[in-house]
Design a protein around this motif. Structure first.
Motif, PDB file in Angstrom:
ATOM      1  N   ASN A  87       0.648  -1.210   0.107  1.00 18.88           N
ATOM      2  CA  ASN A  87       0.040  -0.008   0.087  1.00 18.88           C
ATOM      3  C   ASN A  87       0.785   1.061   0.060  1.00 18.88           C
ATOM      4  O   ASN A  87       0.578   2.295  -0.719  1.00 18.88           O
ATOM      5  CB  ASN A  87      -0.953   0.084   1.214  1.00 18.88           C
ATOM      6  CG  ASN A  87      -2.115  -1.047   1.075  1.00 18.88           C
ATOM      7  OD1 ASN A  87      -2.284  -1.166   0.071  1.00 18.88           O
ATOM      8  ND2 ASN A  87      -2.956  -1.338   2.227  1.00 18.88           N
ATOM      9  N   SER A  90       2.264   1.759  -3.402  1.00 14.27           N
ATOM     10  CA  SER A  90       1.147   2.183  -4.427  1.00 14.27           C
ATOM     11  C   SER A  90       0.884   3.702  -4.090  1.00 14.27           C
ATOM     12  O   SER A  90       0.631   4.376  -4.962  1.00 14.27           O
ATOM     13  CB  SER A  90       0.021   1.499  -4.215  1.00 14.27           C
ATOM     14  OG  SER A  90       0.059   0.214  -4.583  1.00 14.27           O
ATOM     15  N   GLN A  94       1.468   6.626  -6.871  1.00 14.72           N
ATOM     16  CA  GLN A  94       0.165   7.978  -7.179  1.00 14.72           C
ATOM     17  C   GLN A  94       0.898   9.049  -6.922  1.00 14.72           C
ATOM     18  O   GLN A  94       0.264  10.056  -7.379  1.00 14.72           O
ATOM     19  CB  GLN A  94      -0.955   7.482  -6.181  1.00 14.72           C
ATOM     20  CG  GLN A  94      -1.516   5.990  -6.649  1.00 14.72           C
ATOM     21  CD  GLN A  94      -2.742   5.569  -6.049  1.00 14.72           C
ATOM     22  OE1 GLN A  94      -3.954   5.979  -6.221  1.00 14.72           O
ATOM     23  NE2 GLN A  94      -2.422   4.538  -4.946  1.00 14.72           N
ATOM     24  N   THR A 146       1.404  -5.304  -8.564  1.00 11.77           N
ATOM     25  CA  THR A 146       1.371  -3.665  -8.548  1.00 11.77           C
ATOM     26  C   THR A 146       2.245  -3.019  -9.519  1.00 11.77           C
ATOM     27  O   THR A 146       1.929  -2.158 -10.354  1.00 11.77           O
ATOM     28  CB  THR A 146       1.800  -3.422  -6.958  1.00 11.77           C
ATOM     29  OG1 THR A 146       2.976  -4.080  -6.750  1.00 11.77           O
ATOM     30  CG2 THR A 146       0.550  -3.521  -6.311  1.00 11.77           C
TER      31      THR A 146
END
Length: 261
Positions: A87, A90, A94, A146
């Protein structure tokens, strides 16, 4: 990296900030600590008026080898950590896309797995012609799920699937051919190429760059008619800004624009 040095170095000069992954002895792997350090730097740069363009580089012969597999092995019995790690990764990817400044990856050596994801997440990428790229998770039983998010948004489906399913290295020339990087150049002119590109972009209106980068990524996810409706409204709003009017007048008057950002 010497003791006391940051995991991510930061230098700003003439509107160009270079962030440097600084753990070459661990192949600049994306440990939780490295991801948190990179996230903090990106957060700081988002509101930094002195920064117009960001260059993402790395110390040593490896750009980034992906996640720190030693750390992952140490946490085999802690699924909460594993989820937090992915997470956090990610989130960083982003943040790069959402950063209101263009980000250029400068690649020497190998960029694999999440390191390849890092390259694909940047707006632009320039690689030494000796650089190599791979998403080799399939070779160790951990599919690069991912990394494929960024990869599949940069190259065609079949090229992405070939990298993901075979796990094989590709050359910088092949990476340029399929669109993973913009240019593959001799290592001797890598910095000249990267910073010439950065300076060219830094000369533009910062306000216009922010609008354009956000609109680019938003319209990619829209159906065609929605994308045109959205970008038409963006342009109509953009033209009300000082820099758009100044740029148009400067072009017509054959003079250099005076950006206010």
């Amino acid at each position: 990296m010497s003791e006391g040095e940051p995991l991510v170095g930061r230098v700003c000069e003439n509107g160009i900030t270079t962030l440097t992954l600084n753990q070459p002895q661990r192949r600049n792997s994306l440990s939780m600590a490295m991801l948190e350090a990179l996230s903090a730097e990106l957060d700081a740069l988002a509101g930094d008026a002195a920064t117009r363009v960001v260059v993402l580089a790395a110390q040593g012969p490896t750009f980034c080898a992906g996640h720190d597999l030693r750390e992952i092995r140490e946490q085999f019995d802690h699924p909460d950590f594993q989820l937090a790690l992915f997470n956090q990764c990610s989130k960083v990817m982003q943040q790069i896309v959402a950063l209101p400044k263009p980000v250029i990856a400068r690649i020497i050596g190998v960029a694999t797995a999440a390191g390849c994801q890092l390259v694909a997440s940047c707006d632009l990428a320039v690689a030494a012609d000796t650089a190599r790229f791979a998403t080799p998770g399939v070779n160790i039983g951990l599919f690069c799920s991912t990394p494929m998010v960024a990869l599949s948004r940069n190259v065609s489906r079949k090229h992405a699937m070939e990298m993901l399913l075979t796990g094989e290295m590709i050359s910088a020339a092949r990476a340029e051919e399929i669109g993973l990087v913009n240019r593959a150049v001799d290592e001797q002119v890598l910095d000249e190429t990267v910073y010439r590109m950065a300076r060219t972009i830094a000369d533009k209106s910062g306000h216009t760059l922010r609008i354009g980068k956000e609109a680019f990524y938003r319209q990619l996810e829209m159906p065609l008619s929605d994308a045109y409706a959205y970008t038409s409204s963006v342009m109509a709003e953009n033209i009300q800004a000082h820099d758009a009017r100044e740029g148009i007048c400067a072009f017509l008057d054959k003079r250099k624009p005076d950006w206010k950002d």
